[in-house]
Design a protein around this motif. Structure first.
Motif, PDB file in Angstrom:
ATOM      1  N   CYS A   1       0.828  -1.187   0.000  1.00  0.00           N
ATOM      2  CA  CYS A   1       0.000   0.000   0.000  1.00  0.00           C
ATOM      3  C   CYS A   1       0.875   1.256   0.000  1.00  0.00           C
ATOM      4  CB  CYS A   1      -0.923  -0.010   1.209  1.00  0.00           C
ATOM      5  SG  CYS A   1      -2.279  -1.198   1.085  1.00  0.00           S
ATOM      6  N   ARG A   2       1.928   1.209   0.799  1.00  0.00           N
ATOM      7  CA  ARG A   2       2.801   2.386   0.905  1.00  0.00           C
ATOM      8  C   ARG A   2       3.417   2.723  -0.448  1.00  0.00           C
ATOM      9  NH1 ARG A   2       6.399   0.799   5.077  1.00  0.00           N
ATOM     10  NH2 ARG A   2       4.549   0.707   6.364  1.00  0.00           N
ATOM     11  N   GLU A   3       3.863   1.716  -1.178  1.00  0.00           N
ATOM     12  CA  GLU A   3       4.503   1.959  -2.478  1.00  0.00           C
ATOM     13  C   GLU A   3       3.592   2.682  -3.453  1.00  0.00           C
ATOM     14  OE1 GLU A   3       6.342  -1.430  -4.356  1.00  0.00           O
ATOM     15  OE2 GLU A   3       6.901  -2.229  -2.392  1.00  0.00           O
ATOM     16  N   PHE A   4       2.299   2.418  -3.372  1.00  0.00           N
ATOM     17  CA  PHE A   4       1.340   3.007  -4.299  1.00  0.00           C
ATOM     18  C   PHE A   4       0.535   4.145  -3.665  1.00  0.00           C
ATOM     19  CE2 PHE A   4       2.286  -1.005  -6.243  1.00  0.00           C
ATOM     20  CZ  PHE A   4       2.196  -0.761  -7.608  1.00  0.00           C
ATOM     21  N   SER A   5       0.892   4.502  -2.440  1.00  0.00           N
ATOM     22  CA  SER A   5       0.161   5.539  -1.688  1.00  0.00           C
ATOM     23  C   SER A   5      -1.326   5.222  -1.602  1.00  0.00           C
ATOM     24  CB  SER A   5       0.380   6.922  -2.315  1.00  0.00           C
ATOM     25  OG  SER A   5       1.736   7.271  -2.272  1.00  0.00           O
ATOM     26  N   VAL A   6      -1.613   3.949  -1.359  1.00  0.00           N
ATOM     27  CA  VAL A   6      -2.997   3.484  -1.217  1.00  0.00           C
ATOM     28  C   VAL A   6      -3.258   3.232   0.262  1.00  0.00           C
ATOM     29  CG1 VAL A   6      -4.577   1.572  -1.711  1.00  0.00           C
ATOM     30  CG2 VAL A   6      -3.085   2.451  -3.510  1.00  0.00           C
ATOM     31  N   PRO A   7      -4.248   3.908   0.835  1.00  0.00           N
ATOM     32  CA  PRO A   7      -4.576   3.626   2.233  1.00  0.00           C
ATOM     33  C   PRO A   7      -5.016   2.170   2.394  1.00  0.00           C
ATOM     34  CG  PRO A   7      -5.647   5.651   1.496  1.00  0.00           C
ATOM     35  CD  PRO A   7      -5.074   4.983   0.280  1.00  0.00           C
ATOM     36  N   LEU A   8      -4.490   1.511   3.415  1.00  0.00           N
ATOM     37  CA  LEU A   8      -4.829   0.113   3.658  1.00  0.00           C
ATOM     38  C   LEU A   8      -6.334  -0.073   3.794  1.00  0.00           C
ATOM     39  CD1 LEU A   8      -3.980  -2.799   4.196  1.00  0.00           C
ATOM     40  CD2 LEU A   8      -3.650  -2.174   6.592  1.00  0.00           C
ATOM     41  N   LYS A   9      -6.981   0.835   4.495  1.00  0.00           N
ATOM     42  CA  LYS A   9      -8.435   0.743   4.675  1.00  0.00           C
ATOM     43  C   LYS A   9      -9.155   0.790   3.327  1.00  0.00           C
ATOM     44  CE  LYS A   9     -12.259   3.052   7.000  1.00  0.00           C
ATOM     45  NZ  LYS A   9     -12.632   4.165   7.905  1.00  0.00           N
ATOM     46  N   ALA A  10      -8.685   1.636   2.421  1.00  0.00           N
ATOM     47  CA  ALA A  10      -9.306   1.722   1.097  1.00  0.00           C
ATOM     48  C   ALA A  10      -9.143   0.414   0.339  1.00  0.00           C
ATOM     49  CB  ALA A  10      -8.707   2.880   0.305  1.00  0.00           C
ATOM     50  N   ALA A  11      -7.944  -0.159   0.395  1.00  0.00           N
ATOM     51  CA  ALA A  11      -7.704  -1.433  -0.289  1.00  0.00           C
ATOM     52  C   ALA A  11      -8.612  -2.520   0.281  1.00  0.00           C
ATOM     53  CB  ALA A  11      -6.243  -1.832  -0.173  1.00  0.00           C
ATOM     54  N   ALA A  12      -8.737  -2.553   1.596  1.00  0.00           N
ATOM     55  CA  ALA A  12      -9.559  -3.591   2.233  1.00  0.00           C
ATOM     56  C   ALA A  12     -11.036  -3.436   1.887  1.00  0.00           C
ATOM     57  CB  ALA A  12      -9.369  -3.536   3.748  1.00  0.00           C
ATOM     58  N   LEU A  13     -11.540  -2.212   1.974  1.00  0.00           N
ATOM     59  CA  LEU A  13     -12.961  -2.003   1.695  1.00  0.00           C
ATOM     60  C   LEU A  13     -13.298  -2.196   0.217  1.00  0.00           C
ATOM     61  CD1 LEU A  13     -13.842   1.069   3.954  1.00  0.00           C
ATOM     62  CD2 LEU A  13     -14.496  -1.314   4.298  1.00  0.00           C
ATOM     63  N   GLN A  14     -12.390  -1.789  -0.657  1.00  0.00           N
ATOM     64  CA  GLN A  14     -12.675  -1.890  -2.086  1.00  0.00           C
ATOM     65  C   GLN A  14     -12.406  -3.285  -2.657  1.00  0.00           C
ATOM     66  OE1 GLN A  14     -11.270   1.315  -4.589  1.00  0.00           O
ATOM     67  NE2 GLN A  14     -11.426   2.780  -2.906  1.00  0.00           N
ATOM     68  N   PHE A  15     -11.475  -4.024  -2.071  1.00  0.00           N
ATOM     69  CA  PHE A  15     -11.124  -5.341  -2.600  1.00  0.00           C
ATOM     70  C   PHE A  15     -12.336  -6.258  -2.686  1.00  0.00           C
ATOM     71  CE2 PHE A  15      -9.657  -9.764  -1.796  1.00  0.00           C
ATOM     72  CZ  PHE A  15      -9.006  -9.960  -3.001  1.00  0.00           C
ATOM     73  N   VAL A  16     -13.134  -6.309  -1.642  1.00  0.00           N
ATOM     74  CA  VAL A  16     -14.275  -7.231  -1.638  1.00  0.00           C
ATOM     75  C   VAL A  16     -15.288  -6.885  -2.729  1.00  0.00           C
ATOM     76  CG1 VAL A  16     -14.043  -7.818   0.790  1.00  0.00           C
ATOM     77  CG2 VAL A  16     -15.527  -5.948   0.139  1.00  0.00           C
ATOM     78  N   LEU A  17     -15.330  -5.620  -3.134  1.00  0.00           N
ATOM     79  CA  LEU A  17     -16.287  -5.222  -4.166  1.00  0.00           C
ATOM     80  C   LEU A  17     -15.868  -5.671  -5.565  1.00  0.00           C
ATOM     81  CD1 LEU A  17     -17.178  -1.656  -2.889  1.00  0.00           C
ATOM     82  CD2 LEU A  17     -18.488  -3.772  -2.623  1.00  0.00           C
ATOM     83  N   GLY A  18     -14.652  -6.190  -5.688  1.00  0.00           N
ATOM     84  CA  GLY A  18     -14.208  -6.698  -6.975  1.00  0.00           C
ATOM     85  C   GLY A  18     -14.836  -8.032  -7.333  1.00  0.00           C
ATOM     86  N   HIS A  19     -15.376  -8.734  -6.348  1.00  0.00           N
ATOM     87  CA  HIS A  19     -15.971 -10.046  -6.600  1.00  0.00           C
ATOM     88  C   HIS A  19     -17.420  -9.870  -7.052  1.00  0.00           C
ATOM     89  CE1 HIS A  19     -17.247 -14.164  -6.163  1.00  0.00           C
ATOM     90  NE2 HIS A  19     -15.969 -14.490  -6.015  1.00  0.00           N
ATOM     91  N   PRO A  20     -17.801 -10.510  -8.158  1.00  0.00           N
ATOM     92  CA  PRO A  20     -19.161 -10.329  -8.688  1.00  0.00           C
ATOM     93  C   PRO A  20     -20.263 -10.834  -7.758  1.00  0.00           C
ATOM     94  CG  PRO A  20     -18.005 -12.066  -9.879  1.00  0.00           C
ATOM     95  CD  PRO A  20     -17.001 -11.422  -8.971  1.00  0.00           C
ATOM     96  N   ALA A  21     -19.936 -11.703  -6.814  1.00  0.00           N
ATOM     97  CA  ALA A  21     -20.959 -12.215  -5.899  1.00  0.00           C
ATOM     98  C   ALA A  21     -21.234 -11.250  -4.750  1.00  0.00           C
ATOM     99  CB  ALA A  21     -20.534 -13.571  -5.340  1.00  0.00           C
ATOM    100  N   ILE A  22     -20.451 -10.189  -4.649  1.00  0.00           N
ATOM    101  CA  ILE A  22     -20.627  -9.225  -3.562  1.00  0.00           C
ATOM    102  C   ILE A  22     -21.053  -7.888  -4.168  1.00  0.00           C
ATOM    103  CG2 ILE A  22     -19.498  -8.028  -1.640  1.00  0.00           C
ATOM    104  CD1 ILE A  22     -17.615 -10.453  -1.470  1.00  0.00           C
ATOM    105  N   PRO A  23     -22.362  -7.614  -4.175  1.00  0.00           N
ATOM    106  CA  PRO A  23     -22.846  -6.396  -4.813  1.00  0.00           C
ATOM    107  C   PRO A  23     -22.655  -5.142  -3.974  1.00  0.00           C
ATOM    108  CG  PRO A  23     -24.688  -7.617  -3.924  1.00  0.00           C
ATOM    109  CD  PRO A  23     -23.460  -8.462  -3.709  1.00  0.00           C
ATOM    110  N   THR A  24     -22.461  -5.295  -2.669  1.00  0.00           N
ATOM    111  CA  THR A  24     -22.314  -4.122  -1.816  1.00  0.00           C
ATOM    112  C   THR A  24     -21.512  -4.465  -0.571  1.00  0.00           C
ATOM    113  OG1 THR A  24     -23.535  -2.314  -0.778  1.00  0.00           O
ATOM    114  CG2 THR A  24     -24.443  -4.517  -0.511  1.00  0.00           C
TER     115      THR A  24
END
Length: 68
Positions: A1-24
């Motif tokens: 996350c640090r290398e890409f300046s991505v907040p860990l919380k953002a990665a965690a919350l957004q990652f699950v939304l990448g799966h088509p079975a998780i609409p929200t």
């Protein structure tokens, strides 16, 4: 996350939304400030290269769906 300046919380919350079975994803909040923080976190820009690097380093599976 640090290398890409991505907040860990953002990665965690957004990652699950990448799966088509998780609409929200509805994280719990207790205050308006927490709600506003979560909304900002969901809006954080995460480059596709970030997800590719996680796969390259085998931190997530190669076939894991990621946010677009």
């Amino acid at each position: 996350c640090r290398e890409f300046s991505v907040p860990l919380k953002a990665a965690a919350l957004q990652f699950v939304l990448g799966h088509p079975a998780i609409p929200t994803n509805i994280p719990g909040v207790r205050t308006v400030a927490q709600l506003e923080d979560n909304l900002q976190t969901f809006r954080a820009e995460i480059p596709a290269e970030f997800w590719a690097e996680l796969k390259r380093r085998e931190l997530i599976r190669q076939d894991a769906p990621t946010p677009q």
